[in-house]
Design a protein around this motif. Structure first.
Motif, mmCIF file in Angstrom:
data_model
loop_
_atom_site.group_PDB
_atom_site.id
_atom_site.type_symbol
_atom_site.label_atom_id
_atom_site.label_comp_id
_atom_site.label_asym_id
_atom_site.label_seq_id
_atom_site.Cartn_x
_atom_site.Cartn_y
_atom_site.Cartn_z
ATOM 1 N N LYS A 24 0.830 -1.196 0.000
ATOM 2 C CA LYS A 24 0.000 0.000 0.000
ATOM 3 C C LYS A 24 0.875 1.262 0.000
ATOM 4 O O LYS A 24 1.890 1.314 0.674
ATOM 5 N N THR A 25 0.439 2.256 -0.778
ATOM 6 C CA THR A 25 1.155 3.529 -0.798
ATOM 7 C C THR A 25 0.900 4.264 0.513
ATOM 8 O O THR A 25 -0.248 4.415 0.932
ATOM 9 N N ALA A 26 1.966 4.726 1.132
ATOM 10 C CA ALA A 26 1.863 5.387 2.431
ATOM 11 C C ALA A 26 1.035 6.669 2.332
ATOM 12 O O ALA A 26 1.243 7.481 1.435
ATOM 13 N N LYS A 27 0.123 6.850 3.274
ATOM 14 C CA LYS A 27 -0.723 8.042 3.324
ATOM 15 C C LYS A 27 0.120 9.309 3.435
ATOM 16 O O LYS A 27 -0.215 10.331 2.847
ATOM 17 N N LYS A 28 1.234 9.234 4.150
ATOM 18 C CA LYS A 28 2.076 10.417 4.321
ATOM 19 C C LYS A 28 2.656 10.883 2.990
ATOM 20 O O LYS A 28 2.862 12.077 2.783
ATOM 21 N N GLU A 29 2.897 9.957 2.059
ATOM 22 C CA GLU A 29 3.424 10.343 0.740
ATOM 23 C C GLU A 29 2.341 11.031 -0.096
ATOM 24 O O GLU A 29 2.615 11.996 -0.797
ATOM 25 N N ILE A 30 1.120 10.545 0.012
ATOM 26 C CA ILE A 30 -0.003 11.183 -0.684
ATOM 27 C C ILE A 30 -0.247 12.569 -0.101
ATOM 28 O O ILE A 30 -0.447 13.542 -0.830
ATOM 29 N N ASP A 31 -0.189 12.677 1.230
ATOM 30 C CA ASP A 31 -0.358 13.978 1.893
ATOM 31 C C ASP A 31 0.744 14.950 1.479
ATOM 32 O O ASP A 31 0.479 16.132 1.253
ATOM 33 N N LYS A 32 1.962 14.452 1.372
ATOM 34 C CA LYS A 32 3.080 15.300 0.955
ATOM 35 C C LYS A 32 2.840 15.830 -0.461
ATOM 36 O O LYS A 32 3.043 17.020 -0.737
ATOM 37 N N ALA A 33 2.390 14.959 -1.362
ATOM 38 C CA ALA A 33 2.103 15.380 -2.735
ATOM 39 C C ALA A 33 0.981 16.415 -2.757
ATOM 40 O O ALA A 33 1.034 17.389 -3.515
ATOM 41 N N GLU A 34 -0.018 16.238 -1.911
ATOM 42 C CA GLU A 34 -1.137 17.190 -1.845
ATOM 43 C C GLU A 34 -0.658 18.552 -1.349
ATOM 44 O O GLU A 34 -1.067 19.591 -1.874
ATOM 45 N N LYS A 35 0.214 18.559 -0.359
ATOM 46 C CA LYS A 35 0.759 19.835 0.145
ATOM 47 C C LYS A 35 1.584 20.541 -0.937
ATOM 48 O O LYS A 35 1.508 21.766 -1.086
ATOM 49 N N ILE A 36 2.364 19.779 -1.682
ATOM 50 C CA ILE A 36 3.145 20.361 -2.777
ATOM 51 C C ILE A 36 2.205 20.932 -3.835
ATOM 52 O O ILE A 36 2.438 22.020 -4.370
ATOM 53 N N ARG A 37 1.124 20.223 -4.115
ATOM 54 C CA ARG A 37 0.127 20.692 -5.083
ATOM 55 C C ARG A 37 -0.487 22.017 -4.626
ATOM 56 O O ARG A 37 -0.584 22.968 -5.396
ATOM 57 N N GLU A 38 -0.899 22.072 -3.370
ATOM 58 C CA GLU A 38 -1.500 23.296 -2.835
ATOM 59 C C GLU A 38 -0.521 24.465 -2.908
ATOM 60 O O GLU A 38 -0.886 25.569 -3.312
ATOM 61 N N LYS A 39 0.720 24.223 -2.550
ATOM 62 C CA LYS A 39 1.739 25.260 -2.597
ATOM 63 C C LYS A 39 1.970 25.729 -4.045
ATOM 64 O O LYS A 39 2.124 26.924 -4.298
ATOM 65 N N TYR A 40 1.981 24.786 -4.972
ATOM 66 C CA TYR A 40 2.158 25.115 -6.391
ATOM 67 C C TYR A 40 1.077 26.087 -6.869
ATOM 68 O O TYR A 40 1.375 27.105 -7.486
ATOM 69 N N PHE A 41 -0.183 25.775 -6.570
ATOM 70 C CA PHE A 41 -1.270 26.644 -7.021
ATOM 71 C C PHE A 41 -1.307 27.959 -6.249
ATOM 72 O O PHE A 41 -1.618 28.984 -6.823
ATOM 73 N N ASP A 42 -0.978 27.942 -4.953
ATOM 74 C CA ASP A 42 -0.916 29.188 -4.174
ATOM 75 C C ASP A 42 0.164 30.117 -4.728
ATOM 76 O O ASP A 42 -0.079 31.309 -4.896
ATOM 77 N N ASN A 43 1.347 29.590 -4.991
ATOM 78 C CA ASN A 43 2.449 30.404 -5.513
ATOM 79 C C ASN A 43 2.161 30.914 -6.922
ATOM 80 O O ASN A 43 2.578 32.008 -7.276
ATOM 81 N N ASP A 44 1.434 30.132 -7.691
ATOM 82 C CA ASP A 44 1.139 30.520 -9.069
ATOM 83 C C ASP A 44 0.093 31.623 -9.140
ATOM 84 O O ASP A 44 0.026 32.363 -10.114
ATOM 85 N N ASN A 45 -0.718 31.746 -8.092
ATOM 86 C CA ASN A 45 -1.776 32.760 -8.080
ATOM 87 C C ASN A 45 -1.320 34.082 -7.473
ATOM 88 O O ASN A 45 -2.104 35.010 -7.349
ATOM 89 N N LYS A 46 -0.072 34.159 -7.047
ATOM 90 C CA LYS A 46 0.432 35.397 -6.419
ATOM 91 C C LYS A 46 1.129 36.268 -7.432
ATOM 92 O O LYS A 46 1.612 35.863 -8.420
#
Length: 113
Positions: free
Chosen positions: A91-113
């Motif tokens: 099984k893929t570790a939940k922490k790795e999915i959470d890490k990818a989600e945080k990177i995604r959120e940061k990507y879109f936040d930085n792109d909108n500034k």
């Protein structure tokens, strides 16, 4: 035939691939290129929420590169690779999915500034 998406590697994903053995990184890049033209869940699969994974099995190891879609520009659909791991369990570790989600959120936040 045109590829279904364009891929951008964020720094951590690029570093992950570059630091692997040359044969392993070539196999990963080959599978990613193949996934651009096919709908094969053995190569590119949705995990949880907005997170997807590129999958490569090579030399008895399971490599995973996490990614998300950036569909804001209708012409250029991009898949952003966030980071990679060598998978050691079924099984893929939940922490790795959470890490990818945080990177995604940061990507879109930085792109909108």
């Amino acid at each position: 035939m045109r590829p279904k998406f364009e891929l951008i590697f964020l720094r951590e994903a690029l570093d992950f691939v570059k630091n692997l053995d040359e044969k392993d990184s070539r196999k990963i890049l080959y599978n990613i290129d193949k996934a651009k033209y096919t709908n094969d869940p053995k190569l590119f699969k949705k995990l949880d929420g907005e997170i997807w994974e590129f999958r490569t099995r090579f030399n008895s190891l399971q490599y995973r590169l996490f990614a998300f879609w950036d569909k804001r520009n209708a012409k250029d659909i991009l898949v952003i690779a966030t980071h990679g791991i060598v998978k050691k369990t079924q099984k893929t570790a939940k922490k790795e999915i959470d890490k990818a989600e945080k990177i995604r959120e940061k990507y879109f936040d930085n792109d909108n500034k």
